[in-house]
Design an enzyme around this catalytic site. Structure first.
Site, mmCIF file in Angstrom:
data_model
loop_
_atom_site.group_PDB
_atom_site.id
_atom_site.type_symbol
_atom_site.label_atom_id
_atom_site.label_comp_id
_atom_site.label_asym_id
_atom_site.label_seq_id
_atom_site.Cartn_x
_atom_site.Cartn_y
_atom_site.Cartn_z
ATOM 1 N N HIS A 123 0.819 -1.222 0.000
ATOM 2 C CA HIS A 123 0.000 0.000 0.000
ATOM 3 C C HIS A 123 0.854 1.274 0.000
ATOM 4 O O HIS A 123 0.323 2.368 -0.227
ATOM 5 C CB HIS A 123 -0.927 0.036 1.218
ATOM 6 C CG HIS A 123 -1.959 -1.043 1.227
ATOM 7 N ND1 HIS A 123 -2.840 -1.237 0.184
ATOM 8 C CD2 HIS A 123 -2.244 -2.009 2.148
ATOM 9 C CE1 HIS A 123 -3.627 -2.275 0.467
ATOM 10 N NE2 HIS A 123 -3.287 -2.762 1.636
ATOM 11 N N ASP A 160 -2.492 -10.804 -2.475
ATOM 12 C CA ASP A 160 -3.047 -10.287 -1.216
ATOM 13 C C ASP A 160 -4.524 -9.924 -1.453
ATOM 14 O O ASP A 160 -4.893 -9.528 -2.558
ATOM 15 C CB ASP A 160 -2.260 -9.043 -0.790
ATOM 16 C CG ASP A 160 -2.620 -8.544 0.603
ATOM 17 O OD1 ASP A 160 -1.866 -8.834 1.544
ATOM 18 O OD2 ASP A 160 -3.647 -7.845 0.731
ATOM 19 N N HIS A 162 -6.117 -7.438 -0.545
ATOM 20 C CA HIS A 162 -6.267 -5.998 -0.803
ATOM 21 C C HIS A 162 -5.501 -5.616 -2.070
ATOM 22 O O HIS A 162 -4.444 -6.185 -2.365
ATOM 23 C CB HIS A 162 -5.720 -5.188 0.373
ATOM 24 C CG HIS A 162 -6.368 -5.516 1.685
ATOM 25 N ND1 HIS A 162 -5.827 -6.414 2.580
ATOM 26 C CD2 HIS A 162 -7.528 -5.074 2.225
ATOM 27 C CE1 HIS A 162 -6.629 -6.509 3.636
ATOM 28 N NE2 HIS A 162 -7.667 -5.721 3.447
ATOM 29 N N ASP A 243 -4.191 -12.957 3.236
ATOM 30 C CA ASP A 243 -5.427 -12.521 3.879
ATOM 31 C C ASP A 243 -6.674 -12.782 3.033
ATOM 32 O O ASP A 243 -7.779 -12.425 3.438
ATOM 33 C CB ASP A 243 -5.348 -11.048 4.310
ATOM 34 C CG ASP A 243 -4.689 -10.164 3.275
ATOM 35 O OD1 ASP A 243 -4.431 -10.633 2.145
ATOM 36 O OD2 ASP A 243 -4.428 -8.985 3.590
HETATM 37 ZN ZN ZN Z 1 -3.921 -7.316 2.644
#
Ligand code: ZN
Length: 305
Positions: A123, A160, A162, A243
């Protein structure tokens, strides 16, 4: 040759708070699960150099972050992202591990490599720390590989749960790097729509909540992996977040350990065909300790096989 596991106890010292999902026990769980696995070799992570940090980050922003690191307690960067004593060294170990992994794999000293480090990185943008992330390790490693090896193309594959907004932002105008991400949508950070294609080098594979093995494998088999093959990267870097596991509390995808084994085997088989098997993997998310440990074990099992 063996699969290199690169880690450092400095990564345990970053402490975003007692109720924060991104905690040191994550790394302890991963290391306990993969310790002693066959065909692995454990080596310590070096600190990234300032030159390496600057391959993906704004130097003035980084200096400011270093200056903000507290001697006690915590500094809040955003609602999810904190600096504690030791955070700077922890994140420098993550980026240093990823660069060291590139060096070792290109030198023929390892079959491939996994960086067991934290905090995660995907991120983080060139001048923004967010989403638990300080430095973007995979972005630094990709640019380190392009700067130090005689190669022209690197692919970053991110499973991931996200979207790696930071990695996408750093590379969306750089055709030498392809970024492909599967992720839950809608979900934090809100980017990663299919229409975000950069300069033709970004491929987003958003999956609706409750998607599981079938949808995940189909997205990569039909779109993600063929795009990698077309791009012909000379190095593959994995943003290995776990995740999307069905046990994870932060999202609603339903992957199993076997999905992570499958994904990793597919990536390694493709890398064997097109880039001498050169794969380096960097730990991103994964917030259920049991789910994380099982998924990471499946990932390493596939890297070694
Ligand atoms: Zn994540």
């Amino acid at each position: 040759m063996k699969t290199l596991i690169i880690h450092h106890d400095d990564c345990l010292n970053h402490d975003p708070g007692p109720r924060h999902a991104e905690r040191a026990d994550r790394l302890r769980a991963v290391l306990a699960a993969i310790e002693g696995m066959p065909e692995t070799e454990f080596l310590p992570a070096p600190l990234a150099t300032l030159e390496q940090v600057q391959l993906a980050h704004d130097p003035a922003w980084w200096q400011n972050l270093v200056n903000l690191e507290p001697e006690v307690d915590r500094v809040t960067l955003d609602e999810d992202t904190f600096l504690s004593p030791g955070s700077i060294k922890a994140t420098l170990r993550g980026s240093g591990a990823a660069c060291f992994a590139v060096d070792q794999v290109f030198a023929g000293k390892a079959k491939n490599a996994f960086c067991a480090t934290r905090p995660p990185g995907h991120h983080a943008e060139a001048a923004v720390a967010m989403g638990f992330c300080l430095l973007n390790h995979v972005a630094i490693a990709a640019n380190h590989a392009l700067a130090t090896q005689d190669i022209q193309r690197v692919a970053i594959l991110d499973f991931d749960v996200h979207h790696g907004n930071g990695t996408q932002a750093i590379f969306e105008q750089k055709p030498e790097v392809m970024y492909i991400s599967s992720h839950q949508s809608p979900l934090y950070p809100g980017t990663g729509h299919a229409h975000e294609t950069g300069c033709g080098n970004i491929l987003n594979l958003p999956l609706p909540p409750r998607s599981g093995s079938r949808e995940f494998r189909q997205a990569w088999s039909d779109s993600g992996l063929p795009a990698v093959r077309n791009f012909e990267p000379q190095l593959v870097i994995i943003s290995a977040g776990f995740d999307a596991h069905m046990a994870d509390p932060l999202a609603q995808l339903e992957l199993t350990d076997e999905d992570y084994f499958w994904m990793t085997r597919e990536i390694c088989a493709l890398a064997d065909e097109i880039c001498h098997g050169r794969v380096i993997s960097v730990l991103e998310g994964g917030y259920d300790l049991g789910g994380l440990a099982g998924a990471a074990t499946a990932h390493i099992r596939a890297l070694t096989s």
